[in-house]
Scaffold this active site. Structure first.
Site, PDB file in Angstrom:
ATOM      1  N   TYR A   1      31.946   1.929  53.893  1.00 39.37           N
ATOM      2  CA  TYR A   1      31.885   0.708  54.683  1.00 39.37           C
ATOM      3  C   TYR A   1      31.100  -0.379  53.940  1.00 39.37           C
ATOM      4  CZ  TYR A   1      33.147   4.006  58.418  1.00 39.37           C
ATOM      5  OH  TYR A   1      33.753   4.983  59.182  1.00 39.37           O
TER       6      TYR A   1
ATOM      7  N   HIS B   1      34.657  12.793  54.383  1.00 39.06           N
ATOM      8  CA  HIS B   1      35.410  11.612  54.803  1.00 39.06           C
ATOM      9  C   HIS B   1      36.800  11.582  54.164  1.00 39.06           C
ATOM     10  CE1 HIS B   1      34.941   6.979  55.677  1.00 39.06           C
ATOM     11  NE2 HIS B   1      35.727   7.593  56.521  1.00 39.06           N
TER      12      HIS B   1
END
Length: 311
Positions: free
Chosen positions: A43, A129
């Site tokens: 992010y 992830h």
């Protein structure tokens, strides 16, 4: 932990925000009683982690749950000339690049870097992830490394985070994970995770952090131009979302509130994770999550062929 704050927006997802706005979002979430915060190196090339660490500094560490992710190492970009921007959805300079690494060493390096960006000595949950295209590497390297860290008390929970319910089900079957983050795949629009994943999680005591409950936008605003799975929504899905919204209206419930309530009610779900790009959006999320949805709404949706029964 009924409601959590997803912190992708703190990494300038789609558009930039100031540091002050990011800190205010976290502060408002705290004041509204939110005690779960989820971030990732992905992010904003680490920007979300850095901002979240600053925003949480000074708050009592034992009163909140913090998760981050591994699988993408953030490294210096040798090709950066001073003008390039990130190409993966975040409005940040491309001073760094992501390198996928699901090995044991990659996991340890990633977590160490995350702790440095967060300026913390521990996180509570670590998710591997988006490893759907690297399953064998993650099964052999990333997950066992995190399980070992859990045994040592370095992290409390180990899991996977992705959009693919079938891949998550394999990890739940074949590895010692105790938590997953499921993005989409169990929403008011579609429920494929009921086929195997969610029953398996209930059976094995694996807790679910549910993200993507609006299917990236269509269940918040079911109109032309909306998004589904982060792309333009097909007309047939927009029409289905509109029909769902019409039934919700008959029961006096707004579509986004129903979208949250359905997911939150599943016995495997620990928390619904919602992002926010402003203080006002945090307040809206909290208000929607507090709505009591009559069970008759689910019955009506099922009768009209718009919702599968949980089971």
């Amino acid at each position: 932990m009924r409601l959590g704050l997803g912190c992708a927006q703190l990494g300038n997802l789609y558009r930039a925000m100031s540091d002050e706005s990011a800190y205010a979002i976290v502060g408002e979430a705290w004041s509204q009683g939110i005690r779960y915060f989820d971030t990732a190196p992905h992010y904003g090339l680490g920007l979300s982690e850095r901002r979240l660490g600053v925003a949480l500094a000074g708050l009592p560490r034992d009163e909140y749950v913090l998760s981050t992710k591994v699988g993408r190492l953030i490294e210096a970009n040798p090709a950066y000339t001073g003008v390039e921007r990130d190409t993966q959805g975040f409005d940040v300079p491309a001073t760094q690049v992501r390198r996928l690494d699901y090995s044991r060493d990659g996991v340890l390096r990633s977590l160490e870097a995350s702790l440095a960006r967060l300026d913390m000595d521990r996180v509570d949950i670590v998710f591997v992830h988006d490893c759907e295209d690297h399953v064998e590497e993650a099964l052999a390297g990333a997950v066992p490394a995190l399980v070992e860290l859990r045994a040592q008390g370095v992290v409390s929970h180990v899991g996977l985070g992705m959009n693919f319910d079938d891949v998550l089900a394999r990890f739940v079957r074949e590895s010692d994970v105790d938590m997953i983050m499921l993005a989409g795949r169990y929403t008011l629009l579609e429920q494929p995770a009921l086929d195997e994943l969610l029953p398996l999680c209930v059976e094995r005591g694996v807790r679910v952090m549910a993200a993507g409950v609006y299917n990236s936008g269509i269940l918040a605003t079911p109109s032309p131009g909306t998004t589904y799975n982060y792309a333009a929504a097909p007309p047939e899905l927009v029409e289905k979302a509109r029909r769902i919204a019409d039934v919700c209206t008959r029961f006096g419930v707004e579509l986004p509130a129903a979208a949250i309530a359905l997911v939150a009610a599943h016995p495997a779900v620990e928390s619904v994770v919602l992002g926010a790009s402003s203080v006002a959006q945090v307040r809206t999320n909290v208000a929607r999550a507090a709505v009591e949805v009559p069970p008759a709404l689910w019955t009506a949706l099922a009768e009209e062929g718009l919702l599968r029964a949980a089971g």
